[in-house]
Scaffold this active site. Structure first.
Site, PDB file in Angstrom:
ATOM      1  N   HIS A  94      13.332  11.451   3.228  1.00  0.00           N
ATOM      2  CA  HIS A  94      12.631  12.793   3.685  1.00  0.00           C
ATOM      3  C   HIS A  94      12.785  13.862   2.501  1.00  0.00           C
ATOM      4  CE1 HIS A  94      10.399  14.767   6.513  1.00  0.00           C
ATOM      5  NE2 HIS A  94      10.683  15.726   5.897  1.00  0.00           N
ATOM      6  N   TYR A 125       9.060  15.888   0.283  1.00  0.00           N
ATOM      7  CA  TYR A 125       8.595  17.445  -0.212  1.00  0.00           C
ATOM      8  C   TYR A 125       8.488  16.983  -1.772  1.00  0.00           C
ATOM      9  CZ  TYR A 125      10.062  18.686   4.268  1.00  0.00           C
ATOM     10  OH  TYR A 125      10.190  18.764   5.570  1.00  0.00           O
ATOM     11  N   SER A 167      -1.062  27.237  -5.482  1.00  0.00           N
ATOM     12  CA  SER A 167      -0.555  28.397  -5.807  1.00  0.00           C
ATOM     13  C   SER A 167      -1.119  28.944  -7.068  1.00  0.00           C
ATOM     14  CB  SER A 167       0.831  28.668  -5.515  1.00  0.00           C
ATOM     15  OG  SER A 167       1.475  28.144  -4.391  1.00  0.00           O
ATOM     16  N   GLU A 206      11.997  13.094  -0.381  1.00  0.00           N
ATOM     17  CA  GLU A 206      10.794  12.484  -1.028  1.00  0.00           C
ATOM     18  C   GLU A 206       9.561  12.804  -0.456  1.00  0.00           C
ATOM     19  OE1 GLU A 206      10.747  10.484  -3.673  1.00  0.00           O
ATOM     20  OE2 GLU A 206       8.578   9.839  -3.300  1.00  0.00           O
ATOM     21  N   SER A 254      14.083   5.968 -13.405  1.00  0.00           N
ATOM     22  CA  SER A 254      13.151   6.851 -14.055  1.00  0.00           C
ATOM     23  C   SER A 254      13.108   8.114 -13.381  1.00  0.00           C
ATOM     24  CB  SER A 254      11.861   6.011 -13.852  1.00  0.00           C
ATOM     25  OG  SER A 254      10.802   7.055 -14.068  1.00  0.00           O
ATOM     26  N   SER A 255      13.186   8.053 -12.305  1.00  0.00           N
ATOM     27  CA  SER A 255      13.014   9.632 -11.606  1.00  0.00           C
ATOM     28  C   SER A 255      14.334  10.270 -11.758  1.00  0.00           C
ATOM     29  CB  SER A 255      12.736   9.245 -10.083  1.00  0.00           C
ATOM     30  OG  SER A 255      11.461   9.018  -9.853  1.00  0.00           O
ATOM     31  N   HIS A 267      15.343  12.726  11.635  1.00  0.00           N
ATOM     32  CA  HIS A 267      14.386  12.883  12.658  1.00  0.00           C
ATOM     33  C   HIS A 267      13.475  11.593  12.445  1.00  0.00           C
ATOM     34  CE1 HIS A 267      11.812  15.291   9.433  1.00  0.00           C
ATOM     35  NE2 HIS A 267      11.663  14.115   9.219  1.00  0.00           N
ATOM     36  N   HIS A 268      13.663  10.750  11.521  1.00  0.00           N
ATOM     37  CA  HIS A 268      12.898   9.527  11.479  1.00  0.00           C
ATOM     38  C   HIS A 268      13.494   8.424  12.362  1.00  0.00           C
ATOM     39  CE1 HIS A 268      10.372  10.655   7.968  1.00  0.00           C
ATOM     40  NE2 HIS A 268      11.362  11.255   7.642  1.00  0.00           N
ATOM     41  N   ARG A 299       1.778   1.076  15.387  1.00  0.00           N
ATOM     42  CA  ARG A 299       1.478   0.652  13.846  1.00  0.00           C
ATOM     43  C   ARG A 299       1.831  -0.689  13.818  1.00  0.00           C
ATOM     44  NH1 ARG A 299       5.611   4.551  11.025  1.00  0.00           N
ATOM     45  NH2 ARG A 299       4.841   3.986   9.013  1.00  0.00           N
ATOM     46  N   ASP A 357       8.437  21.333 -26.279  1.00  0.00           N
ATOM     47  CA  ASP A 357       8.621  19.993 -25.719  1.00  0.00           C
ATOM     48  C   ASP A 357       9.451  20.062 -24.675  1.00  0.00           C
ATOM     49  OD1 ASP A 357       8.484  17.329 -24.954  1.00  0.00           O
ATOM     50  OD2 ASP A 357       7.897  16.697 -27.176  1.00  0.00           O
ATOM     51  N   LYS A 385       4.027  30.113   3.418  1.00  0.00           N
ATOM     52  CA  LYS A 385       3.122  29.584   2.306  1.00  0.00           C
ATOM     53  C   LYS A 385       1.803  29.949   2.608  1.00  0.00           C
ATOM     54  CE  LYS A 385       6.112  27.194  -0.587  1.00  0.00           C
ATOM     55  NZ  LYS A 385       6.007  26.047  -1.526  1.00  0.00           N
ATOM     56  N   THR A 407       7.039  26.822   5.389  1.00  0.00           N
ATOM     57  CA  THR A 407       5.838  26.261   5.057  1.00  0.00           C
ATOM     58  C   THR A 407       4.805  27.156   5.952  1.00  0.00           C
ATOM     59  OG1 THR A 407       6.750  24.120   5.571  1.00  0.00           O
ATOM     60  CG2 THR A 407       4.485  24.085   5.372  1.00  0.00           C
ATOM     61  N   TRP A 465       7.503  -0.363   3.796  1.00  0.00           N
ATOM     62  CA  TRP A 465       7.808   0.390   2.490  1.00  0.00           C
ATOM     63  C   TRP A 465       9.358   0.807   2.505  1.00  0.00           C
ATOM     64  CZ3 TRP A 465       8.846   5.490   0.995  1.00  0.00           C
ATOM     65  CH2 TRP A 465       8.751   6.546   2.353  1.00  0.00           C
ATOM     66  N   HIS A 503       1.005  -1.240   0.048  1.00  0.00           N
ATOM     67  CA  HIS A 503      -0.017   0.040   0.038  1.00  0.00           C
ATOM     68  C   HIS A 503       0.772   1.124  -0.144  1.00  0.00           C
ATOM     69  CE1 HIS A 503      -2.794   3.101   1.091  1.00  0.00           C
ATOM     70  NE2 HIS A 503      -2.026   3.310   2.367  1.00  0.00           N
TER      71      HIS A 503
END
Lengths: 214, 621
Positions: free
Chosen positions: B259, B263, B274, B261, B175-176, B308-309, B456, B112, B337, B334, B146, B83
Site C-alpha cells: 500500500h 503512494y 503542483s 507503494e 535499488s529502491s 484493506h486489501h 478479474r 549532485d 490537494k 487527498t 503481481w 504486465h
C-alpha cells in the site's frame, strides 16, 4: 560531494556568505554529516526489516505441528554467554570510537580488532547452536514453522554480525594504511552505529525469543 | 524587472575540478552524474512501459470476444502477472526515479546527490532486477499475479518463473532502498543556502516522501520474498499450509509494502501537477504549505491501511473497521490537494500547453479513481466487488488516470531540461486526446463489468454472460491508448533531434532548475544560488530586490570522478543471484539439478562483494 565511507571533508555547503540578504537566508543545516544521516536512515529501514522477521517468528509461535519446541532446544546458559560476549563487543566498539576521537589511533585499532574478535566468537556460538539443534535435537530447517522462522530470523541476524565483522576489519585496514587519519572518527562512529544496532536487535531476540520461553 | 536574459552569466573562467568526461559507452557505464542516471532511468522506464503495454494489448485482444482462443489460460495469467509487475516496478517507479534524479539536486540548488556512486549502484541494481524478471519469459514466466499470493507461489503450484520473479524483486528492492536513503540525505543536507524546508518545491517534497516510503516499506516485502525464496530453494515451511503455514502471512508482508507503494506511484504525479498548474496559471500554488503537509500525512497514514486489501481474508470486524477508517481518512489530505489545485487554476491566466492539459485532466481522472477508492474502503461493499472488474477500473483510474497522466505532464514539462529541446506541442495534443479518450473508453466501462459480475483474472468468458460488447469497447479503447503512446514515442524521438531549442527557461517558471542551462552542465550551477523565497526564479525575474546574485569570488567546484566501482559491486551481487538461480537448473537431465555449478558461482560472487566494496571505498572521489 562526500561519498561512501571516507568523507575527509564532509560536504559543507553551509558556510556561504549571505549576499546581504541575511534576514531571508536562514541556516538550513540539520547538524548531521551526510554519512551519519544516511546511516540513521538505513537503520530505520533495518528496523522495519528485523521488525518484520521477529513479527513472523511470533506470528507462528506455538503453531508448529511437528518437531521439538523452543523450550526443548534452547539452553539459556549457552546463549547467555554468547549474548554477554556480544554486549561486551559493544563496549569495545564504544572504546574504539572514543579513542579515535581523542586521537589515540593505536588503541582505536586494537579495540576495533577486539570488537571483530568478540563478534566472531558470537558467530561461532551461533554455528555451534545451529548444528547442535539440527544434529542432536533433530530440528532441521524444514522440520516445522518454529524451525524455519527461528533459523531464518537468527540466521539473518548472524549474517548482519558477519557483515559487521567485515566492515570493522575494513575500517581497521583503512586506519592501518593511513587512509583514515587521526581525528577523522566519523567512519569509525558510523560503523559503531551499525554494530550497536545489531547488538540491540540481539538483545530483543534474546529477551523475547529465548528468555520468555521459560 | 529582470528578464531571464539578465541572469548572471559567468564569463570569467570558473575554477573547475570537473574530471574529463570519458566518451561513448564508457561515459554511461561509469557515470555518477545524476542527470545521466536520470536519462538512463527514463529510457529504461519508457522501454518497459511499452513492453507492459504490449502485454496488456495481447490479453485485451484475448478478452475482446467471448470464448476466444488466442492465448491459453496459463499464458494469460503470465501476461497479467508480468504486465502489472512491469508497469509498477519497471515503468512507473523508474519514471519517478528518473524525475527524482533530475530534479531533486537541480531544484534544491545542489551539484549532485549526496552519494553519487551509490546512485549509480541503485541504477545498476534496477537494470539487473528488471532483466532477471524479464528473463523469466525464457523459462516460463511467473503466473501467480503481481502480488504473488501464497501458496500459489509455492513449489507445488509454480515453476521456475517465480524464482526469477522473487529474486528480481529483491534486486529492485535493493535499488529502491539505497536510492531512498541517498535522496533523503540529499534533500536534508544539500539544500542551497536559504532554501529552508518550507521553501523546498512541492515536487521535491513529494519525491522526498516517496523516498521515505521506499526506505521503510520495502523491508517487509523483502522479508516476505526472502521467506518465499527459502521455501522454494531450501524447503522451509513458511507458506506451506500442510505444515501449518498461514497464507495471510504473505498477504500482510506484501501489502505492508504494497500500500505505501501505491503512494510511491501517485505522489510524484501529485508533485508534477503542483509544479505545472501554478506555472501555466501564472499564480502561486494555492496553500503550498497545506499541500506539503497533506503529502506527508498521506505518507504516514499510508503505512496504516494495508489490510484493506485483505477484507475478504477474514480478519474479523475489529481489524476490518480499523483499516476501513484509516483508509477513509486518507481521502481528507487527498481532497485538500484537489481543492488546492482547483484554487490554483481559479482566476489564473491559463496557457493550455500539453503539460498543462495533462495536469488539468489529472484532477478529474484521479478524482474518479479516488472516489471508487473510498467506496472500496467500506468492507461490506468491498466484499461484493472484490476481485471484480470494478476493482480493476478503480486502480487503473488511479494509476493510469493519476500516476501515468501526471508523469506525462512532467515529461512534456521537463523534457527540455533533459535534452535542451521542446517536444512538439502539435504531436503532444494528438497524444493527449488519443490517450485520454482511450483511457476512459477502456476503464470506465469496467466499473459496469465489475458490477455485472465479471471477475478479474479470467482468461475468457461464455457468450451468454452478455459482456461481449463492453469488452470489445475496452479493447478498442486500449488500442486508441496504444496509438496515443505511439505518437508520444515518435514525439520524444523526433524532438530530441529536431525539436525547437528550449533555452534556459522556456515556460517562465519559478523553480531553480530553470535557472541553469538546458541541459545543465555537469556541475549544474556556475555558482551556488542563494534562495530568498519559495519561488526563487520568479522573484529573481519579477521582484525588485530579490535577484539571485552572483558571488564576487568564483567558487571552487569539486565534482566526483566517473567510476567503474558501482558496476563491479552490482555485478558481484547479480552473480550471487544468478548462481542461486542456476541451482534450479538441470543441465544433464539427471534426477537432480546441478546445484554445484550454482553454488560455486554464489561462493565466488559472495566473496567478490566485500572485495569490490573495499575497492569502491578505497577509490578517491
Amino acid at each position: 560531494m562526500a561519498d561512501a565511507a571516507l568523507p575527509h571533508d564532509h560536504h559543507d555547503a553551509h558556510g556561504h556568505d549571505d549576499h546581504g540578504h541575511g534576514h531571508l537566508v536562514e541556516n538550513n543545516f540539520l547538524g548531521l554529516p551526510n554519512l551519519k544521516l544516511a546511516m540513521w536512515a538505513f537503520l530505520g529501514s533495518e528496523c522495519m526489516f528485523f521488525g518484520s522477521l521477529i513479527a513472523v517468528y511470533f506470528f507462528y509461535h506455538g503453531l508448529s505441528i511437528d518437531g521439538p519446541l523452543p523450550a526443548d532446544v534452547f539452553s539459556v546458559t549457552v546463549t547467555s554467554i554468547s549474548t554477554f560476549v556480544l554486549l561486551a563487543s559493544s563496549f569495545t566498539m564504544a572504546m574504539a570510537v572514543d579513542n579515535m576521537k581523542t586521537g589515540k589511533v593505536q588503541a582505536a585499532k586494537l579495540f576495533l580488532l577486539s570488537t571483530a574478535f568478540l563478534g566472531l566468537i558470537f558467530v561461532g556460538f551461533q554455528v555451534y547452536e545451529f548444528q547442535h539443534f539440527w544434529l542432536d535435537k533433530g530440528l532441521a530447517l524444514q522440520t516445522s514453522l518454529f524451525a524455519s522462522s527461528f533459523y531464518v530470523m537468527t540466521g539473518t541476524h548472524g549474517t548482519h554480525v558477519t557483515v559487521g565483522i567485515i566492515w570493522l576489519l575494513m575500517v581497521w585496514s583503512f586506519i592501518h594504511r593511513g587512509k583514515i587519519k587521526a581525528g577523522n572518527y566519523l567512519p569509525v562512529e558510523v560503523a559503531g552505529l551499525y554494530w550497536h544496532f545489531v547488538d540491540i536487535v540481539w538483545i530483543i531476540i534474546f529477551t523475547f525469543v529465548y528468555l520468555l520461553e521459560f | 524587472m529582470a528578464s531571464i536574459a539578465d541572469l548572471p552569466q559567468s564569463e570569467a573562467p570558473i575554477q573547475h575540478m570537473v574530471r574529463p568526461a570519458k566518451v561513448g559507452i564508457t561515459s554511461w557505464l561509469t557515470t555518477v552524474d545524476h542527470k545521466k542516471i536520470a536519462i538512463m532511468y527514463g529510457v529504461a522506464a519508457t522501454f518497459y512501459f511499452l513492453l507492459g503495454g504490449l502485454e496488456a494489448l495481447i490479453f485485451r485482444a484475448q478478452l475482446s470476444v467471448s470464448n476466444a482462443g488466442l492465448i491459453s489460460g496459463e499464458t494469460y495469467n503470465a501476461l497479467v502477472t508480468m504486465h502489472a509487475t512491469t508497469m509498477v516496478f519497471m515503468a512507473v517507479m523508474p519514471m519517478a526515479a528518473s524525475l527524482s534524479n533530475l530534479l531533486i539536486p537541480l531544484m534544491i540548488g545542489a551539484r549532485d546527490v549526496a552519494f553519487p556512486r551509490l546512485n549509480a549502484f541503485s541504477l545498476w541494481m534496477f537494470i539487473a532486477g528488471s532483466l532477471v524478471l524479464n528473463a523469466s519469459f525464457l523459462f516460463g514466466a511467473p503466473s501467480a499475479g503481481w502480488f504473488g499470493y501464497a501458496p500459489l507461489t509455492g513449489n507445488d503450484y509454480s515453476g521456475i518463473g517465480v524464482d526469477f520473479w522473487a529474486l528480481g524483486l529483491v534486486l529492485l528492492a535493493t535499488s529502491s532502498m539505497s536510492a531512498g536513503v541517498n535522496f533523503v540525505v540529499t534533500v536534508f543536507n544539500l539544500r542551497a543556502p536559504g532554501m529552508t524546508l518550507m521553501r523546498v518545491p512541492v515536487m521535491v517534497w513529494m519525491l522526498t516522501v516517496i523516498q521515505f516510503l521506499l526506505a521503510f516499506s520495502f523491508p517487509p516485502v523483502a522479508v516476505g520474498l526472502i521467506l518465499l525464496i527459502f521455501d522454494r530453494f531450501f524447503g522451509t515451511t513458511f507458506y506451506l499450509v500442510s505444515m501449518g503455514g498461514d497464507p495471510q502471512l504473505w498477504q500482510h508482508l506484501f501489502w505492508l509494502f504494497g500500500h505505501p507503494e501505491v503512494y510511491v506511484l501517485i505522489l510524484p504525479s501529485m508533485g508534477v501537477v503542483s509544479e505545472v498548474l501554478p506555472v501555466f496559471s501564472r499564480k502561486p500554488l494555492f496553500g503550498q504549505t497545506f499541500v506539503i503537509f497533506s503529502g506527508i500525512f498521506i505518507g504516514f497514514v499510508g503505512f496504516g491501511v494495508w489490510a484493506h486489501h485483505m477484507f475478504t481474508g477474514g480478519m474479523g470486524p475489529l481489524a476490518d473497521s480499523a483499516f476501513s477508517i484509516a483508509t477513509m481518512i486518507i481521502a481528507i489530505p487527498t481532497g485538500v490537494k484537489i481543492f488546492n489545485w482547483l484554487g490554483t487554476i481559479w482566476g489564473g491566466k491559463i496557457r493550455f500547453t500539453v503539460a498543462m492539459m495533462f495536469a488539468t485532466s489529472f484532477i478529474p481522472l484521479f478524482t474518479i479513481g479516488g472516489l471508487s477508492g473510498v467506496m472500496l474502503a467500506s468492507p461490506p461493499l468491498d466484499l461484493q466487488v472484490h476481485d471484480s472488474y470494478f476493482v480493476v477500473a478503480h486502480f487503473h483510474y488511479v494509476l493510469v488516470g493519476g500516476a501515468i497522466i501526471g508523469l506525462f505532464s512532467g515529461m512534456y514539462y521537463w523534457y527540455p531540461k533533459f535534452t535542451g529541446r521542446l517536444m512538439s506541442e502539435r504531436l503532444g495534443k494528438i497524444h493527449f486526446w488519443l490517450f485520454v479518450i482511450g483511457l476512459n473508453l477502456t476503464f470506465f466501462p469496467q466499473h459496469f463489468l465489475g458490477n455485472w459480475g465479471m471477475p478479474r483474472r479470467i482468461y475468457t468468458y461464455p457468450p451468454d454472460a452478455g459482456w461481449d460488447a463492453v469488452n470489445m469497447l475496452c479493447t478498442i479503447g486500449a488500442l486508441i491508448m496504444a496509438a496515443g503512446t505511439g505518437v508520444l514515442i515518435y514525439n520524444m524521438v523526433i524532438s530530441a533531434v529536431r525539436g525547437e531549442k528550449a533555452g534556459r527557461d522556456p515556460w517562465d517558471a519559478s523553480t531553480l532548475e530553470w535557472l541553469t542551462a538546458s541541459p545543465p552542465a555537469p556541475h549544474n550551477f556556475d555558482f551556488t544560488p542563494v534562495v530568498l523565497s519559495e519561488r526563487p526564479l520568479w522573484d529573481h525575474k519579477h521582484t525588485p530586490g530579490m535577484q539571485i546574485e552572483e558571488p564576487t569570488q568564483p567558487e571552487v567546484i569539486h565534482m566526483p570522478a566517473p567510476s567503474w566501482k558501482p558496476l563491479w559491486v552490482s555485478l558481484a551481487v547479480v552473480g550471487f543471484v544468478l548462481g542461486l538461480l542456476l541451482t534450479r537448473f538441470n543441465f544433464y537431465g539427471d534426477a537432480n539439478p546441478d546445484v554445484w555449478v550454482g553454488y560455486g558461482i554464489m561462493i565466488f560472487s559472495g566473496l567478490m562483494i566485500p572485495v569490490t566494496i573495499y575497492r569502491w571505498i578505497d577509490e578517491p572521489c
